[in-house]
Design a protein around this motif. Sequence first.
Motif, short mmCIF file in Angstrom:
data_model
loop_
_atom_site.label_atom_id
_atom_site.label_comp_id
_atom_site.label_asym_id
_atom_site.label_seq_id
_atom_site.Cartn_x
_atom_site.Cartn_y
_atom_site.Cartn_z
N HIS A 30 0.84 -1.21 0.00
CA HIS A 30 0.00 0.00 0.00
C HIS A 30 0.87 1.25 0.00
N GLN A 31 1.92 1.26 0.80
CA GLN A 31 2.83 2.41 0.85
C GLN A 31 3.50 2.63 -0.50
N LEU A 32 3.96 1.55 -1.11
CA LEU A 32 4.65 1.68 -2.40
C LEU A 32 3.70 2.15 -3.49
N ARG A 33 2.50 1.60 -3.51
CA ARG A 33 1.53 2.02 -4.52
C ARG A 33 1.14 3.48 -4.34
N SER A 34 1.06 3.93 -3.08
CA SER A 34 0.71 5.33 -2.82
C SER A 34 1.79 6.28 -3.32
N GLU A 35 3.02 5.74 -3.48
CA GLU A 35 4.13 6.53 -4.00
C GLU A 35 4.29 6.36 -5.52
N GLY A 36 3.36 5.61 -6.12
CA GLY A 36 3.38 5.44 -7.56
C GLY A 36 4.16 4.24 -8.05
N HIS A 37 4.50 3.31 -7.13
CA HIS A 37 5.28 2.14 -7.51
C HIS A 37 4.38 0.91 -7.53
N PRO A 38 4.35 0.15 -8.62
CA PRO A 38 3.53 -1.06 -8.66
C PRO A 38 4.05 -2.11 -7.68
N CYS A 39 3.15 -2.76 -6.98
CA CYS A 39 3.54 -3.75 -5.98
C CYS A 39 2.39 -4.73 -5.79
N THR A 40 2.71 -6.00 -5.63
CA THR A 40 1.70 -7.02 -5.39
C THR A 40 2.20 -7.93 -4.28
N ALA A 41 1.35 -8.20 -3.29
CA ALA A 41 1.68 -9.14 -2.22
C ALA A 41 1.28 -10.54 -2.63
N ALA A 42 2.11 -11.52 -2.28
CA ALA A 42 1.84 -12.91 -2.64
C ALA A 42 2.23 -13.81 -1.48
N HIS A 43 1.33 -14.73 -1.14
CA HIS A 43 1.59 -15.65 -0.03
C HIS A 43 2.09 -16.98 -0.54
N ALA A 44 3.06 -17.56 0.17
CA ALA A 44 3.49 -18.93 -0.08
C ALA A 44 4.21 -19.43 1.16
N ASP A 45 3.94 -20.66 1.53
CA ASP A 45 4.62 -21.31 2.64
C ASP A 45 5.88 -21.98 2.10
N LEU A 46 7.02 -21.34 2.27
CA LEU A 46 8.25 -21.85 1.68
C LEU A 46 8.83 -23.03 2.45
N GLU A 47 8.24 -23.36 3.58
CA GLU A 47 8.65 -24.58 4.27
C GLU A 47 8.06 -25.81 3.59
N ALA A 48 6.94 -25.63 2.91
CA ALA A 48 6.28 -26.73 2.22
C ALA A 48 6.95 -27.00 0.88
N PRO A 49 7.04 -28.26 0.47
CA PRO A 49 7.68 -28.57 -0.81
C PRO A 49 7.07 -27.84 -1.99
N GLU A 50 5.76 -27.60 -1.94
CA GLU A 50 5.09 -26.93 -3.06
C GLU A 50 5.18 -25.41 -2.98
N GLY A 51 5.76 -24.87 -1.91
CA GLY A 51 5.80 -23.43 -1.71
C GLY A 51 6.41 -22.64 -2.85
N PRO A 52 7.60 -23.02 -3.34
CA PRO A 52 8.19 -22.27 -4.45
C PRO A 52 7.31 -22.25 -5.69
N ARG A 53 6.66 -23.37 -6.01
CA ARG A 53 5.80 -23.39 -7.19
C ARG A 53 4.56 -22.50 -6.98
N VAL A 54 4.02 -22.49 -5.77
CA VAL A 54 2.88 -21.62 -5.48
C VAL A 54 3.27 -20.17 -5.72
N LEU A 55 4.45 -19.78 -5.27
CA LEU A 55 4.90 -18.40 -5.44
C LEU A 55 5.15 -18.06 -6.90
N ILE A 56 5.80 -18.95 -7.62
CA ILE A 56 6.07 -18.71 -9.04
C ILE A 56 4.76 -18.62 -9.83
N GLU A 57 3.80 -19.43 -9.49
CA GLU A 57 2.51 -19.38 -10.19
C GLU A 57 1.79 -18.06 -9.92
N ALA A 58 1.98 -17.50 -8.72
CA ALA A 58 1.43 -16.17 -8.43
C ALA A 58 2.09 -15.12 -9.32
#
Length: 256
Positions: A39-67
Amino acid sequence: MTGASGSIGASIARTLAKDGYHVVVHYGQNKYQAEKLCHQLRSEGHPCTAAHADLEAPEGPRVLIEAVDRIIAEDTSTPLTVVVNNAALLLGPSLADATPAEFDRYLAINLRAPFFLTQLAADRMGPGSSIVNISSAGAHFPSRSDTVYAISKAALEALTDQSAALLAERGIRVNTVIPGPTDTAHPALEVPAVRQHLASIAAFGELGEVADVAHAVSYLVSDQARRSTGTRLDVSGGSTFRGLTTNRGSWREDLI
């Protein structure tokens, strides 16, 4: 940008956003801080997207990349050009006390996740792209209670070496940044004795700032570093060698 809800990660994310990148702010648990940062970055005119992934889980990296894939599909002007492997489980158990479960957890987050994020991201990155792994001065000297953490970070530096060599033919650069004890605004740093001990690990005798790490990452992903790959950019203030003679305890004991 993994682990972007923490102080070092947030500083890196802010710096890269100001450099002109659309930053994907990864978080594992702290959704509030990640969305607040975006929100702070977007308010300053910078594009930003939050993405959740549990990197402890084996599928975590793929979840993040798919986001990331979904973000790129919505805006084809933002290809994947930078990955910063910053998320880490800190200050891990000792040689004497570590359990198999703890060992596996540290290696899952601190090494396995960066490995598979590198693997998956490289398939989506073109020439001129850059991957930066955030290591630690703790990988370079013994610490009484943080053996597993140190091992995981040393292995992360080995990942830099291996992947830099293997991805060079595709024009993808891979480098490491090595912070030392850093002023992260952790409450324990308000205790003078704690602050003094951690500062003494650095040859310069003072704590680093989160901006030191962010500026190093900014440099390594820029065209100014286009001839740098497989390198270690040490911003630890000399902690990697000073810590060998000054560190008699553990960072965990100081910060908890």
